[in-house]
Design an enzyme around this catalytic site. Sequence first.
Site, PDB file in Angstrom:
ATOM      1  N   ASP A 257       0.870  -1.166   0.000  1.00 63.30           N
ATOM      2  CA  ASP A 257       0.000   0.000   0.000  1.00 63.30           C
ATOM      3  C   ASP A 257       0.920   1.232   0.000  1.00 63.30           C
ATOM      4  O   ASP A 257       2.124   1.134   0.293  1.00 63.30           O
ATOM      5  CB  ASP A 257      -0.954   0.002   1.196  1.00 63.30           C
ATOM      6  CG  ASP A 257      -2.170   0.911   0.955  1.00 63.30           C
ATOM      7  OD1 ASP A 257      -2.102   1.781   0.055  1.00 63.30           O
ATOM      8  OD2 ASP A 257      -3.177   0.757   1.665  1.00 63.30           O
TER       9      ASP A 257
HETATM   10  C1  NOJ Z   1      -4.001   3.977   0.220  1.00 67.31           C
HETATM   11  C2  NOJ Z   1      -5.192   3.062   0.198  1.00 67.31           C
HETATM   12  O1  NOJ Z   1      -5.214   2.309   1.382  1.00 67.31           O
HETATM   13  C3  NOJ Z   1      -5.205   2.131  -1.002  1.00 67.31           C
HETATM   14  O2  NOJ Z   1      -6.422   1.417  -1.009  1.00 67.31           O
HETATM   15  C4  NOJ Z   1      -5.035   2.913  -2.266  1.00 67.31           C
HETATM   16  O3  NOJ Z   1      -5.093   2.059  -3.381  1.00 67.31           O
HETATM   17  C5  NOJ Z   1      -3.710   3.660  -2.198  1.00 67.31           C
HETATM   18  N1  NOJ Z   1      -3.716   4.560  -1.062  1.00 67.31           N
HETATM   19  C6  NOJ Z   1      -3.429   4.471  -3.456  1.00 67.31           C
HETATM   20  O4  NOJ Z   1      -4.323   5.533  -3.521  1.00 67.31           O
END
Ligand code: NOJ
Length: 726
Positions: free
Chosen positions: A224
């Site tokens: 993530d």
């Molecule tokens: C953090 C989020 O938890 C995730 O779901 C997302 O895809 C990423 N940021 C990128 O925006």
Amino acid sequence: MTDTVDRLLSELTLAEKVRLTHGATDTEGTATGFVPGVERLDVPPVRFSDGPLGVRTDEPATAFPASTALSASFDPELAREFGRALGREALARDQDVLLGPGLNLIRVPHCGRNFEYYAEDPVVTGRFAAGVVDGIESTGVIATPKHFVANNQETARASVSAEVDERVLRELYLPGFRDAVDAGAGAVMSSYNRVNGTYTSEHGELLTDTLKDEWGFDGVVMSDWFGTESVVGTANGGLDLQMPGISAEELFESMGAPGDDGDGHGDDREAQAADDDAGPDDPTDGFDYADGMPDPTTGGLYSEELAGAVEAGDVPESRLDDMVRRLLTQLDRHGLLGGSGDADEPEGAVDTPEHRDLAERVAVRGTVLLDNDGVLPLADGADVAVVGPNVDEAILGGGGSSETTPFTETSPVEGIEARAEGSGSVAQGVPRIEDISLFDAFEPDDGGEEGDEDASDASLDAAVAAAEDADVALVFVRDQATEAADRETLALPGDQDDLIEAVAAANDRTVVVANTSGPFETPWREDVAAVVAGWYPGQSHGSAAAAVLYGDSDPGGRLPVTFAPEAAYPTADERRFPGVDGEAHYDEGLLVGYRHFDVTDAEPTYPFGHGRSYATFEYRDAEAVDDSTVELTVENTADRSGRAVVQAYVDSPAAPDDLDRPPRELGGFASLALDAGESRRVTVDLDERAFGRYDAESGWTVDSGDHVVSIGPSSRDRPLDVTIGR
Ligand code: NOJ
């Protein structure tokens, strides 16, 4: 296929290999994430885009309903169609990888991202995740099920450790990911949190032993965003791609974000986090985003440290090769290395009539009619008052990375006015409920003038007057939810409960339509004539609501999550949620959602699987076809068409060492439309895991004896029994 990948691997230099293990700044600034490729060898740049509810680039796209609206349809075929539409929209925006679906189990009703997830039950979760993945992958776009695993709350998501035993992980939290992988997902995103003390991005047992070795996942595990706490630990643990792979300064610069000092914690957010006493009109009051954000300055960057770690022997070169091989294999398989891919891949398309129709259909199919004393469906000529703080805007979704900007949207007022024959009145009643978003933290404070703007119209008296004069009063209410924060309460925010009470006192034909991320409290339940759960319906909010309220379409939805008073949920204990001393203890074990309510005296307000049709159905003649399939007849006994959702729950024999086995577990389900008077034989396939239990020593075990399958329209209404011997 492998020839190309083998050849490339033999030709790539160490520096080029490392370049394929982390993100970089997107040269075109359209993507959420970007890997530049290696031009010398024709490895193309790869673009990654959020997310589960629609494609999020710098251009508009269809804003589909929330994942909970999709899963409430209990129809995985619809999930496949949804995934395919998402994939086509991604293609149209030159995106190669979609960062979705989100499929964490709904363990905590307050979780700020429940609207991005499917259910409190692993079979529903797995079937929807598989459907969406299959649909996305059928377009040649790489799907990324997320967040692996046990990311069940947003409070302290970047540090909290889910303390959960293996059996519970295996039976509840992992199956959805397994099903998504089996459906062909090319990537998986690790979560921010820790599991039993170890960050998932470096959790060798989960990433390497379970996901890759045991399940045979040959795709890419990406982190993530800023969700890594080490370089060597993550690489050796099984992470293949570090995202976004650049510093927070570089990321914010590429996005042109104001108001940030580059530490990844926006200045305004820091100010808000410190300001718990912000006024009542402050939309961010009570939401502490800082608590849900990762620290981008820790963990190190692959771009700076991975080559050295390989040269020093801290990360074996074979591991680096494996990381690169995984990405190249997926690119090759999806036709991005010059080949053709192997799917019947469609052209990219965005905002087509089909996608608009699908967005509305999903919203309709997911709408759950919770209560109805006969006021619905509305008569064509009914004089309708439309009341609510946000009736003039469509509720697209919750805040955060799933936000999508649509080309078009229909508010409740627009939807009802377009359908109503008589002229109705409209009243706001109480102050507007603001959208909240993680991204608010990065915007300069605008002084909160929205609240002032509302003051003149936000009068309870006006709402009561409108309701008194109408045949029916429709009250549209909503909650507030965002990534990076959990809801503090399941009560509707602001003065919306007062509004409902006042309108209900003025008109005994009051219908509440709630658009929420998940369960909400209904203290006025006995005073209103109907209650509808419409989730976050996306761009077709108004038209979908009108279609259901007027009975042009049957409310096809059933609850994928139990509705109950908040104190009755198993996570009402602080040790379990949000946890103490950095640990959330999953002490409830297997007793999540209906599994919990089935063993306590606490009554759900609306049980899992509940939802009414405008038609009525009779269930009869159930029998086992084989040891994992049941069949039954469903008859529509009404004089109108409607949709039945058949649910089959498996009650397995007690196991000797198994004291906390849930009384029953959903094994399978089917959604079917029946005309007036029509009857049909329905087949329900039962998930093998519903018969079994996971034993840490011997793996999945099915206990021998009679497994009783009870079948009906909800978890609490199962008129038929079939016994399957194993
Ligand atoms: C953090 C989020 O938890 C995730 O779901 C997302 O895809 C990423 N940021 C990128 O925006």
